[in-house]
Design a protein around this motif. Structure first.
Motif, PDB file in Angstrom:
ATOM      1  N   THR A  45       0.848  -1.194   0.000  1.00 13.06           N
ATOM      2  CA  THR A  45       0.000   0.000   0.000  1.00 13.06           C
ATOM      3  C   THR A  45       0.884   1.244   0.000  1.00 13.06           C
ATOM      4  OG1 THR A  45      -1.754  -1.156   1.183  1.00 13.06           O
ATOM      5  CG2 THR A  45      -1.829   1.249   1.220  1.00 13.06           C
ATOM      6  N   LEU A  46       0.665   2.091  -1.006  1.00 10.06           N
ATOM      7  CA  LEU A  46       1.436   3.329  -1.132  1.00 10.06           C
ATOM      8  C   LEU A  46       0.737   4.503  -0.466  1.00 10.06           C
ATOM      9  CD1 LEU A  46       2.310   2.895  -4.895  1.00 10.06           C
ATOM     10  CD2 LEU A  46       3.853   2.527  -2.956  1.00 10.06           C
ATOM     11  N   PHE A  47      -0.599   4.410  -0.363  1.00  8.45           N
ATOM     12  CA  PHE A  47      -1.407   5.514   0.151  1.00  8.45           C
ATOM     13  C   PHE A  47      -2.793   4.969   0.446  1.00  8.45           C
ATOM     14  CE2 PHE A  47      -4.629   8.748  -0.839  1.00  8.45           C
ATOM     15  CZ  PHE A  47      -4.269   9.746   0.051  1.00  8.45           C
ATOM     16  N   SER A  48      -3.401   5.428   1.526  1.00 16.36           N
ATOM     17  CA  SER A  48      -4.759   5.019   1.855  1.00 16.36           C
ATOM     18  C   SER A  48      -5.466   6.166   2.557  1.00 16.36           C
ATOM     19  CB  SER A  48      -4.731   3.778   2.752  1.00 16.36           C
ATOM     20  OG  SER A  48      -6.039   3.318   2.994  1.00 16.36           O
ATOM     21  N   GLN A 102       7.303   5.988  -3.723  1.00 18.82           N
ATOM     22  CA  GLN A 102       6.146   6.328  -2.889  1.00 18.82           C
ATOM     23  C   GLN A 102       6.103   7.820  -2.601  1.00 18.82           C
ATOM     24  OE1 GLN A 102       5.990   7.307   0.582  1.00 18.82           O
ATOM     25  NE2 GLN A 102       3.810   6.944   0.887  1.00 18.82           N
ATOM     26  N   CYS A 106       3.079  10.490  -3.642  1.00 18.21           N
ATOM     27  CA  CYS A 106       2.401  11.352  -2.664  1.00 18.21           C
ATOM     28  C   CYS A 106       2.561  12.824  -3.022  1.00 18.21           C
ATOM     29  CB  CYS A 106       2.910  11.067  -1.255  1.00 18.21           C
ATOM     30  SG  CYS A 106       2.297   9.487  -0.603  1.00 18.21           S
ATOM     31  N   ILE A 116      -2.253  14.066   2.364  1.00 15.65           N
ATOM     32  CA  ILE A 116      -1.519  12.841   2.656  1.00 15.65           C
ATOM     33  C   ILE A 116      -1.490  12.659   4.175  1.00 15.65           C
ATOM     34  CG2 ILE A 116       0.667  11.597   2.354  1.00 15.65           C
ATOM     35  CD1 ILE A 116      -0.784  12.403  -0.304  1.00 15.65           C
ATOM     36  N   GLU A 119       0.783   8.712   8.289  1.00 21.65           N
ATOM     37  CA  GLU A 119       1.426   7.409   8.130  1.00 21.65           C
ATOM     38  C   GLU A 119       1.989   7.172   6.737  1.00 21.65           C
ATOM     39  OE1 GLU A 119      -1.664   4.078   8.225  1.00 21.65           O
ATOM     40  OE2 GLU A 119      -2.837   5.876   8.626  1.00 21.65           O
ATOM     41  N   TYR A 120       1.640   8.030   5.762  1.00 17.89           N
ATOM     42  CA  TYR A 120       2.163   7.879   4.395  1.00 17.89           C
ATOM     43  C   TYR A 120       3.155   8.978   4.030  1.00 17.89           C
ATOM     44  CZ  TYR A 120      -1.238   4.241   4.126  1.00 17.89           C
ATOM     45  OH  TYR A 120      -1.931   3.099   4.382  1.00 17.89           O
ATOM     46  N   TRP A 125       6.187   6.352   6.562  1.00 19.06           N
ATOM     47  CA  TRP A 125       5.650   5.227   5.805  1.00 19.06           C
ATOM     48  C   TRP A 125       6.470   3.966   6.054  1.00 19.06           C
ATOM     49  CZ3 TRP A 125       7.432   3.262   0.718  1.00 19.06           C
ATOM     50  CH2 TRP A 125       6.541   2.329   0.163  1.00 19.06           C
TER      51      TRP A 125
END
Length: 183
Positions: A45-48, A102, A106, A116, A119-120, A125
């Motif tokens: 997962t790169l971003f959520s 990543q 972002c 963003i 956590e990312y 991250w």
């Protein structure tokens, strides 16, 4: 009802199959079947985020993917995230290329006004490929032992990037890295 959205980095078939082996071993041992049940696909997962406009993100991800090359990955460690979900993962060997990939994604999203989460962000991250979720606390040690029996590292490439809505997981779109055609 959607619980959120995630931008995920997907693997070549050989690396994906190695991760699926771990999922299946844990499922056969009745330790965790969560990832199989929600119809996930092996990924990083790169971003959520809980809220997102998929049509706005699609052009960002398509443009970003077209400028990237497949990314070499080596899943070389086993870990657990400090959360209530009792997640076990395979961690990629640290690489500047993965962190830059990543971070650049972002940054492209931030330029388009997408916030963003902490956590990312750079420095926060933790790249990982989940192999089990909601592992009962009493079975964490057993799960670690099962994963230690895998022949690590497993290496391959990240070859495409996509947006999913969860849960269950539903892929909204994906793009091959270095290509402007949809996967």
């Amino acid at each position: 009802m959607s619980q959120g959205f995630a931008i995920e980095l997907y693997f070549d078939p050989a690396l994906e199959n190695q991760v699926l082996k771990a999922w299946n071993v844990l499922a056969r041992r009745q330790i965790s079947t969560q990832l199989i049940e929600i119809e996930s696909r092996p990924h990083i997962t790169l971003f959520s985020t809980p809220f997102l406009e998929p049509t706005k993100v699609e052009s960002i991800v398509k443009n970003f993917a077209s400028k990237q090359e497949p990314l070499a990955l080596s899943l070389s460690s086993i870990g657990s995230l400090p959360s209530d979900n009792n997640i076990l993962f395979l961690g990629p060997a640290p690489s500047i290329s993965l962190l830059q990939f990543q971070s650049q994604l972002c940054e492209a999203m931030r330029k388009e006004g997408i916030e963003i989460g902490e956590e990312y962000r750079l420095g926060s991250w933790i790249p990982h490929c989940a192999v089990a979720q909601e592992v009962p606390k009493a079975r964490m040690a057993e799960a670690f032992c099962v994963l230690r029996d895998l022949k690590l590292p497993v290496s391959g490439y990240a070859i495409d990037i996509g947006l999913v809505e969860f849960s269950p997981v539903r892929e909204l779109f994906s793009f091959v890295l270095g290509n402007t055609v949809e996967a």
